[in-house]
Design a protein around this motif. Structure first.
Motif, PDB file in Angstrom:
ATOM      1  N   SER A 143       0.816  -1.212   0.000  1.00  0.00           N
ATOM      2  CA  SER A 143       0.000   0.000   0.000  1.00  0.00           C
ATOM      3  C   SER A 143       0.852   1.264   0.000  1.00  0.00           C
ATOM      4  N   ARG A 144       2.164   1.128   0.243  1.00  0.00           N
ATOM      5  CA  ARG A 144       3.074   2.262   0.218  1.00  0.00           C
ATOM      6  C   ARG A 144       4.470   1.753  -0.119  1.00  0.00           C
ATOM      7  N   TRP A 157      -7.034   3.650  -4.560  1.00  0.00           N
ATOM      8  CA  TRP A 157      -5.569   3.557  -4.511  1.00  0.00           C
ATOM      9  C   TRP A 157      -5.013   3.314  -5.913  1.00  0.00           C
ATOM     10  N   ARG A 165      -5.153   6.489  -7.999  1.00  0.00           N
ATOM     11  CA  ARG A 165      -4.139   7.450  -7.563  1.00  0.00           C
ATOM     12  C   ARG A 165      -2.744   6.980  -7.982  1.00  0.00           C
ATOM     13  N   ARG A 166      -2.500   5.670  -7.908  1.00  0.00           N
ATOM     14  CA  ARG A 166      -1.160   5.175  -8.248  1.00  0.00           C
ATOM     15  C   ARG A 166      -0.809   5.482  -9.707  1.00  0.00           C
ATOM     16  N   ASP A 185      -0.012  11.693  -0.340  1.00  0.00           N
ATOM     17  CA  ASP A 185      -0.081  10.464  -1.119  1.00  0.00           C
ATOM     18  C   ASP A 185       1.215  10.223  -1.891  1.00  0.00           C
TER      19      ASP A 185
END
Length: 256
Positions: free
Chosen positions: A68-69, A184, A187-188, A224
């Motif tokens: 996730s990050r 997510w 956004r990625r 983000d």
């Protein structure tokens, strides 16, 4: 913290990205092979995409769910890793469980061992484990492909309108088959477009860009971006341009 030797990575690493055979292309996005040589441990920054990865390193095979990050992985001495990046949305049948169950986790491989991993050897193993066709997996992969191909999609509501499925249906589909939510994933890929603009040398109006990407304000965009890339957008841009300048100097005639 990013490793201070990051700008010199080409001196210590070699990367290859073979493509899969046509019969495996519905399941595999690409293979990746990394060779490295370091005289002291190096912290390798890994920026996530919504792919599940199968990796063969030092005789040990593992499967990593979507991160996730950003994460760091330590490289030391001389080494090699062979990886398989699965297409987003297709891994549930291999796993036999919702892909969200391995998000931010690395687990033992459910595939047979490959003592000397190469493209032919790994593809033989993958073919022996191919699952039955799953319409939901095809749908999930197609929705991710739509996100990639349509930069104007910046919100889940727009994706829902495009696909004819409600936001909650998309949330369930992504949890089951992608491992992370549609917001997510959107956004990625939109943040990936930001880095492409930087690579092109474009001057960036950060506040306007944040609005274009569907952020309520610049602060949320910076948060983000930092979670994904390990530094602020302005820090990334400065370091990226420094790396480009160094590479151009190294490639210039008469350089050593």
């Amino acid at each position: 913290m990013r490793d201070e030797r990051e700008l010199d990575w080409r001196e210590h690493q070699r990367h290859e990205f073979p493509l899969p055979s046509p019969d495996l292309a519905p399941y595999v996005a690409r293979y990746w092979i990394v060779h490295w040589s370091y005289d002291r441990p190096y912290r390798q920054l890994i920026v996530p995409y919504p792919n599940v990865h199968l990796a063969f390193r030092g005789g040990r095979a593992t499967v990593s769910g979507v991160s996730s990050r950003h994460v760091f992985q330590e490289l030391d001495g001389d080494g090699r890793v062979f990886g398989v990046a699965f297409r987003p949305g297709v891994f549930r049948a291999f796993l036999g469980a919702p892909v969200r169950s391995i998000t931010d986790r690395t687990v033992p491989s459910m595939f047979p061992d490959v003592p000397e991993p190469s493209v032919p050897a790994v593809e033989e193993v993958l073919r022996s484990c191919l699952p039955e066709p799953d319409p939901a997996a095809v749908l999930a992969a197609g929705v991710v492909d739509r996100i990639v191909a349509r930069p104007e999609i910046t919100r889940v509501s727009a994706l829902a309108e495009e696909t004819g499925r409600g936001p909650r249906q998309l949330q369930r589909l992504f949890a089951e088959h992608v491992g992370i939510g549609p917001k997510w994933v959107i956004r990625r890929y939109r943040l990936h477009e930001v880095t492409q603009r930087m690579a092109a040398g474009a001057r960036v109006d950060w506040a306007a860009l944040a609005a274009d990407l569907g952020y309520a304000d610049q602060a949320h965009f910076v948060r983000d971006f930092t979670a994904m890339f390990g530094e602020t957008p302005t820090g990334y841009a400065a370091r990226y341009h420094q790396e480009i300048s160094r590479q151009r100097s190294a490639d210039a005639p008469g350089s050593t």
